[in-house]
Scaffold this active site. Sequence first.
Site, mmCIF file in Angstrom:
data_model
loop_
_atom_site.group_PDB
_atom_site.id
_atom_site.type_symbol
_atom_site.label_atom_id
_atom_site.label_comp_id
_atom_site.label_asym_id
_atom_site.label_seq_id
_atom_site.Cartn_x
_atom_site.Cartn_y
_atom_site.Cartn_z
ATOM 1 N N SER A 43 0.827 -1.213 0.000
ATOM 2 C CA SER A 43 0.000 0.000 0.000
ATOM 3 C C SER A 43 0.853 1.253 0.000
ATOM 4 O O SER A 43 0.348 2.356 -0.255
ATOM 5 C CB SER A 43 -0.932 0.003 1.221
ATOM 6 N N ASP A 81 5.408 -6.868 2.652
ATOM 7 C CA ASP A 81 4.656 -7.435 1.534
ATOM 8 C C ASP A 81 5.574 -7.825 0.386
ATOM 9 O O ASP A 81 6.487 -7.070 0.017
ATOM 10 C CB ASP A 81 3.648 -6.407 0.999
ATOM 11 N N GLU A 112 -0.099 -12.518 -1.083
ATOM 12 C CA GLU A 112 -1.523 -12.541 -1.419
ATOM 13 C C GLU A 112 -1.873 -13.783 -2.227
ATOM 14 O O GLU A 112 -1.084 -14.257 -3.035
ATOM 15 C CB GLU A 112 -1.901 -11.288 -2.218
ATOM 16 N N GLU A 180 -9.317 -9.676 4.317
ATOM 17 C CA GLU A 180 -9.669 -8.313 3.947
ATOM 18 C C GLU A 180 -11.039 -8.242 3.281
ATOM 19 O O GLU A 180 -11.325 -8.973 2.327
ATOM 20 C CB GLU A 180 -8.610 -7.712 3.017
#
Length: 262
Positions: A43, A81, A112, A180
């Site tokens: 992000s 991440d 992810e 999420e």
Amino acid sequence: MKIHDFKRKKVQQSKISMLTCYDYPSACIVAESQIDCVLVGDSVAMAVHGHKSTIMATMEMMILHTESVARGLHQQFLVSDLPFLCHRVSQADTTQNVRKLLQAGAHAVKIEGADPDVCQTIRHLVTAGIPVMGHIGLTPQSVHQLGGYKVQGKADEQAALLLQQARDLETAGCFALVIECVPQALAKAITQALSIPTIGIGAGVETDGQVLVWHDLLGLQTEFNPRFVKKFAQGKETLLAGINSYAEHVQQASFPTLEHSF
């Protein structure tokens, strides 16, 4: 906080607090806080670099910000991440990408997705001694495939798939899992089905912990206001007031004074 504390907190039903962080001065503040875990999230591409999605995050970007945050922390567990497509290359290249993040100061990486290829990659990394945090539900790196930033798992079939993905990630060796933007009831069911802790964002209160973005939590931006965000401070207003006060003092020649002069 150490990696074994994640499962201990789940067993003790003690909530895990997680916050994104992207630079050294912010990390120094977090170091004095009660936050358990820090995420150098992809992000950063949006929150710091002004891009429209996390897809624009690169390994170079993640390494730079991970190094900066690691220098400021003392006790918090640091997760970084793995950015867009950096785990979709060969196992050797993926391992090298992860190596760079851990050498930059991360204690673990977050990946992810939960398809068979991702689970195989996670198993390979965990076998190599690398702690991996999973991430399901709304996975921003797949935003184009998902058709935008939408709540996931509302339909029964999709909910069942997410539950299975969570189980697959636990089997693959993840030590924790981010969920999420899914309905609270689904997040609760996933949390109860796993022995590893879940960390929610837009997933209700029944997860084992929560994560928010630094700029959202502190009210530093007002353009993006998703339902799951609560501003725990009015940072933008405070900063603007300070900046404008400085400008006025300069214009009025009331700063610097003799006290600030040599």
